[in-house]
Design a protein around this motif. Structure first.
Motif, PDB file in Angstrom:
ATOM      1  N   VAL A  52      28.767 -92.648 -25.816  1.00  0.00           N
ATOM      2  CA  VAL A  52      27.585 -92.256 -25.996  1.00  0.00           C
ATOM      3  C   VAL A  52      27.800 -90.549 -26.310  1.00  0.00           C
ATOM      4  O   VAL A  52      28.430 -89.884 -25.771  1.00  0.00           O
ATOM      5  N   GLY A  53      26.760 -90.226 -27.267  1.00  0.00           N
ATOM      6  CA  GLY A  53      26.801 -88.832 -27.436  1.00  0.00           C
ATOM      7  C   GLY A  53      27.610 -88.104 -28.174  1.00  0.00           C
ATOM      8  O   GLY A  53      27.693 -86.860 -28.527  1.00  0.00           O
TER       9      GLY A  53
ATOM     10  N   GLY B 246      23.886 -96.851 -18.282  1.00  0.00           N
ATOM     11  CA  GLY B 246      23.378 -95.724 -17.255  1.00  0.00           C
ATOM     12  C   GLY B 246      22.351 -94.815 -18.068  1.00  0.00           C
ATOM     13  O   GLY B 246      21.670 -95.043 -19.206  1.00  0.00           O
ATOM     14  N   SER B 247      21.679 -93.943 -17.319  1.00  0.00           N
ATOM     15  CA  SER B 247      20.523 -93.250 -17.493  1.00  0.00           C
ATOM     16  C   SER B 247      20.785 -91.645 -17.696  1.00  0.00           C
ATOM     17  O   SER B 247      21.347 -91.070 -17.003  1.00  0.00           O
ATOM     18  N   CYS B 248      20.462 -91.213 -18.996  1.00  0.00           N
ATOM     19  CA  CYS B 248      20.640 -89.772 -19.536  1.00  0.00           C
ATOM     20  C   CYS B 248      22.154 -89.332 -19.199  1.00  0.00           C
ATOM     21  O   CYS B 248      22.272 -89.016 -18.108  1.00  0.00           O
ATOM     22  N   HIS B 249      22.899 -89.317 -20.234  1.00  0.00           N
ATOM     23  CA  HIS B 249      24.268 -89.255 -20.275  1.00  0.00           C
ATOM     24  C   HIS B 249      24.620 -87.684 -19.992  1.00  0.00           C
ATOM     25  O   HIS B 249      24.064 -86.640 -20.164  1.00  0.00           O
ATOM     26  N   GLY B 250      25.854 -87.665 -19.909  1.00  0.00           N
ATOM     27  CA  GLY B 250      26.722 -86.210 -20.355  1.00  0.00           C
ATOM     28  C   GLY B 250      26.993 -85.248 -18.938  1.00  0.00           C
ATOM     29  O   GLY B 250      26.885 -84.064 -19.340  1.00  0.00           O
TER      30      GLY B 250
ATOM     31  N   ARG C 117      24.804 -82.007 -22.485  1.00  0.00           N
ATOM     32  CA  ARG C 117      25.065 -83.301 -22.098  1.00  0.00           C
ATOM     33  C   ARG C 117      26.357 -83.235 -22.972  1.00  0.00           C
ATOM     34  O   ARG C 117      26.548 -83.390 -24.173  1.00  0.00           O
ATOM     35  N   ILE C 118      27.434 -83.708 -22.157  1.00  0.00           N
ATOM     36  CA  ILE C 118      28.843 -83.905 -22.796  1.00  0.00           C
ATOM     37  C   ILE C 118      28.967 -85.370 -23.236  1.00  0.00           C
ATOM     38  O   ILE C 118      28.483 -86.351 -22.463  1.00  0.00           O
ATOM     39  N   PRO C 119      29.687 -85.641 -24.435  1.00  0.00           N
ATOM     40  CA  PRO C 119      29.909 -87.061 -24.872  1.00  0.00           C
ATOM     41  C   PRO C 119      30.677 -87.738 -24.078  1.00  0.00           C
ATOM     42  O   PRO C 119      31.456 -87.191 -23.238  1.00  0.00           O
ATOM     43  N   LEU C 120      30.629 -88.985 -24.164  1.00  0.00           N
ATOM     44  CA  LEU C 120      31.657 -89.812 -23.616  1.00  0.00           C
ATOM     45  C   LEU C 120      32.176 -90.822 -24.558  1.00  0.00           C
ATOM     46  O   LEU C 120      31.297 -91.345 -25.404  1.00  0.00           O
TER      47      LEU C 120
END
Length: 821
Positions: A295-296, A396-400, A441-444
């Motif tokens: 994500v992201g 998940g809700s709202c990443h990072g 928000r940090i990527p995963l």
């Protein structure tokens, strides 16, 4: 008796929604329900909140008066009979196909928790034994790896309260819930202990489908059935119950031909003498080494190839997959280390609950430590921590590890400071560009983020304050010196972007945790700016750098706050939207989630931009001063004005009954006759037609921020009152006491509750100067839990003198410093 106490005991209707997370940090979880049932199975590196596979324990009791069988659970809660889940054939409209709810069970269940242990007591007048189920998973401060195991233990204690001997058979049963539909799943005997493994081997083109679940007991006489009856309709469960009811202990090897076994069982025969007690330990573990979770990640990173791409994994891979090769290795470690890990978890438990802290504060802080066992958090194979804001039902809700949400979370930096320090490293490396702009928000998987959206002012500035905290918690000045250049660049970006005129306040529009921009100086974000400036001045001095620019701005901003924003009771916002460097609020650059219709444009002419708070009394209005308390800074703002603001929040924003409150926003967090702390009120008038979004809500975590801040300033009864009203909503009857939610379940901001410890006790340890600081709030002795980067224990005042009883590790204390509030 229908009871719920601050000690965390739940029964009857108040036990219907209890679900206590078990698992490791970033390793997935399942929940032990207040009835003894198991649910919320989220083992595949993602939430699966409604997942309740066919899995249960049972007992068959035989004595001279006959035999009977019971599922080791209390009555099925009423809400489950017609729940919200409605999948074809398995939902309530089809009679709950595949559930074991129709099997006899105990008449009464009572749940009690002392984190990380949850205990279910089962009673039934027809059953000659009492049963206690204790569920736990390792939670050992300063030992992140053992606290991250994909494992949980269930201990079933049987007590014969009669004057005759009793024969019984304990059994555990699980359908093969790991299978992914390819037909190659299998049930095998466990290599460690007596038990089985539900194995799903790899599936071509779906590596993330691989997974295994292990169940073993450490009892020498256990029999393991790896070959359930294979048939249609209700055949397997029908045959299982026949085995349970007859007290048979069948040992069956895995099937090696035809259709795979649909599940497996473990049987343990026992004999209890009068008043004797025996415990069966069921050790559960799991292993899902691959995911399709990402994500992201910026497109530029996804499109890399060759060596550049090889350095960056395409998908998240859990920490434990880099530590263990398979589920058998996990299960073996879990079995060999069980007693040690239990003893260390008990040591924490005894310390955390062994103080004079008010019970409601202990219960609130402990309940929200469950977040660290939920799917809200993940750990990569390199050990780095990453978090959602919360969990939706299946994702998940709202990443990072969102900076402006995780600003509030105070548990991790003290209990697992290395993980928290890793978050800072990520924010100032992968999260920050060469200009100092941070993506909040940090990527995963963790890779460099893109920078095509606003920085979050409260999140980025709060990160600077937390660098100061991490330095003082760890005492690691080398770490500080390494990260300082990036911290300096971050702060200068903030100064140039939001305070270009050098006023010491945020005057240009600034994005924040309410998902909008504030236009003009406000108490909330400017107080964090002042905290960041003060932190930076101290960090600069430690790094041998120039600090005067930050000191000067800090003094100017603090003076502005007190003269221009403080109205005599509380700090306000001064809305400014014209004559700025930033384009109009209606420009595409600023209007990401602000729809300026023709009606809204007319309203803007009269009131200014949408979604401000102006003359409102904001519960987050001095959050920078709270963060300062939590980070070990001296007063960021005038202490008397801060106290006045907090008491105004208590006076105006705390509602004991919301029946008459108008909330056109999200009502589910508190409504009707419930009480709660509103985000904002306008006691002096001036309420905007469209104030900031969420303003009418009771927001998870904010209550703890305000309560702990009040406690830190000596307003003890006011702080306790807010906590009581908040926790009364999570009473087990309507909401799960171990799941404070907002942007999803197990919402990270609720870990602001850990700040209640420091707020109430006034105790802080500084590893840099090896000093234990005490803020004296009242006469008399008291004690509190404290965890430092090198050890934890119970600290306080005894016989009028400071003391520290170290229970684990060591705390190097050269000085005790006592100051008046």
């Amino acid at each position: 008796m229908n009871r719920k106490s601050a000690q965390g005991t739940y029964s009857e209707s108040r036990n219907s929604h209890v679900a206590f997370p078990l698992g490791g940090i970033g390793a997935g979880m399942f929940c032990l329900e207040g009835t003894g049932a198991m649910s919320h199975f989220s083992l595949r590196n993602a939430p699966d909140i409604t997942h309740e596979p066919l899995m249960f324990s049972a007992v068959c009791v035989k004595d001279s008066e006959g035999s009977l069988a019971r599922v080791l659970e209390g009555p099925v809660p009423d809400w489950k009979v017609f729940s919200h889940r409605s999948d074809r054939f398995v939902g309530p409209g089809n009679g709950l196909f595949g559930k074991h709810y129709g099997l006899p069970r105990f008449k009464e269940s009572v749940f009690d928790s002392k984190f990380p242990f949850g205990t279910v007591e089962l009673r039934d007048p027809k059953v000659p034994v009492d049963v206690t189920i204790t569920g736990w998973s390792p939670f050992i401060p300063l030992n992140a790896d053992d606290s991250s195991l994909p494992a949980a233990g269930l201990e079933f204690t049987f007590t014969n309260h009669t004057d005759r001997s009793v024969e019984l058979v304990y059994s555990f049963h699980a359908a093969h819930f790991m299978e992914e539909g390819a037909g190659n799943h299998r049930v095998i005997r466990a290599e460690s202990g007596n038990g089985f493994v539900l194995d799903q081997p790899p599936i071509e083109h779906k590596p993330w489908a691989q997974g295994a679940f292990s169940a073993v007991v450490d009892h020498p006489h256990a029999a393991v059935d790896c070959a359930w009856f294979r048939g249609g309709w209700f055949d397997p469960l029908t045959m299982i119950w026949e085995d349970i009811e007859s007290g048979r202990c069948q040992d069956k090897p895995p099937v090696d031909t035809g259709k795979p076994s649909p599940g497996a069982s473990i049987f343990v025969p026992m004999e209890l003498q009068p008043n004797e007690r025996q415990t069966i330990r069921l050790l559960l573990s799991w292993f899902v080494p691959e995911t399709n979770l990402t994500v992201g990640v910026p497109a530029a990173v996804r499109q890399q190839s060759g060596n550049e791409a090889a350095d960056k994994p395409a998908f998240h891979k859990p920490w434990y997959a880099g530590r263990f090769k398979d589920v058998e290795e996990v299960a073996d470690y879990w079995l060999r280390s069980y007693m040690r890990l239990r003893e260390e978890s008990v040591r924490f438990n005894d310390s955390f609950y062994g103080t004079s802290m008010p019970a409601e504060l202990v219960e609130a802080a402990a309940a929200n430590l469950s977040i660290l066992k939920s799917p809200t958090v993940l750990r990569q194979t390199d050990g780095r921590f990453w978090g959602w804001e919360g969990c939706e039902d299946t994702k998940g809700s709202c990443h990072g590890t969102c900076t402006h949400v995780w600003n509030y979370a105070q548990a991790l930096p003290h209990l697992f400071p290395e993980l928290e320090r890793g978050i800072r490293d990520t924010e100032f490396a992968e999260g920050q560009d060469e200009h100092g702009h941070q993506n909040f928000r940090i990527p995963l998987p963790i890779v460099p983020a893109d920078h095509d959206f606003h920085a979050a002012s409260d999140g980025q500035l709060g990160g600077i304050m937390k660098v100061y905290r991490e330095w003082r918690v760890s005492g690691d000045t080398e770490w500080l010196l390494a990260i300082w250049p990036k911290v300096k660049k971050s702060l200068h970006y903030c100064m140039e972007t939001w305070d270009p005129d050098g006023l010491g306040v945020l005057s240009e529009p600034h994005h924040n945790t309410y998902d909008i921009e504030f236009w003009g100086p406000d108490g909330m974000c400017t107080s964090i700016y002042l905290g960041a400036l003060k932190s930076a001045s101290l960090l600069a001095e430690a790094a041998g750098d120039q600090a005067e620019i930050y000191k000067s701005l800090y003094r100017k901003g603090r003076d502005y706050m007190d003269k221009e924003l403080f109205n005599g009771e509380y700090y306000e916002q001064k809305i400014v939207w014209q004559g700025l460097r930033t384009p109009s609020p209606t420009s595409g650059e600023q209007a990401w989630n602000v729809n300026y219709s023709a009606e809204a444009l007319e309203l803007m002419k009269e009131e200014g931009p949408k979604y401000q708070y102006g003359q409102g009394c904001l519960s987050d209005g001095v959050i920078g001063a709270w963060l300062g308390e939590m980070c070990g800074l001296e007063d960021v703002l005038d202490r008397d004005n801060v106290r006045s603001h907090l008491l105004s929040i208590y006076k105006y924003n705390l509602k004991r009954d919301l029946s008459e409150h108008v909330n056109p926003q999200r009502p589910g967090f508190a409504l009707g006759s419930e009480g709660g702390l509103l985000l904002c009120t306008w006691p002096k008038g001036g309420k905007l037609t469209l104030p900031f979004v969420y303003s009418n809500e009771v927001w998870t975590g904010i209550e703890y921020q305000v309560a702990s801040h009040l406690l830190s300033l000596g307003c003890i009864e006011e702080g306790l009152d807010i906590v009581r009203i908040c926790r009364d909503r999570f009473d087990g009857r309507t909401r799960n006491p171990f799941n404070e939610y907002e942007c999803g379940h197990w919402y990270a901001r609720a870990m602001a509750s850990y700040g209640l410890l420091q707020g109430w006790s006034g105790i802080r340890y500084d590893a840099c100067d090896r000093t234990m600081y005490f803020t004296k709030k009242a006469s008399g002795d008291f004690s509190s839990f404290l965890c430092t980067s090198s050890g934890y224990g119970i600290v306080g005042i005894r016989g009028g003198e400071p003391f520290a009883d170290v229970k684990s590790g060591n705390i190097d204390i050269e000085h005790f410093r006592l100051k008046e509030i």
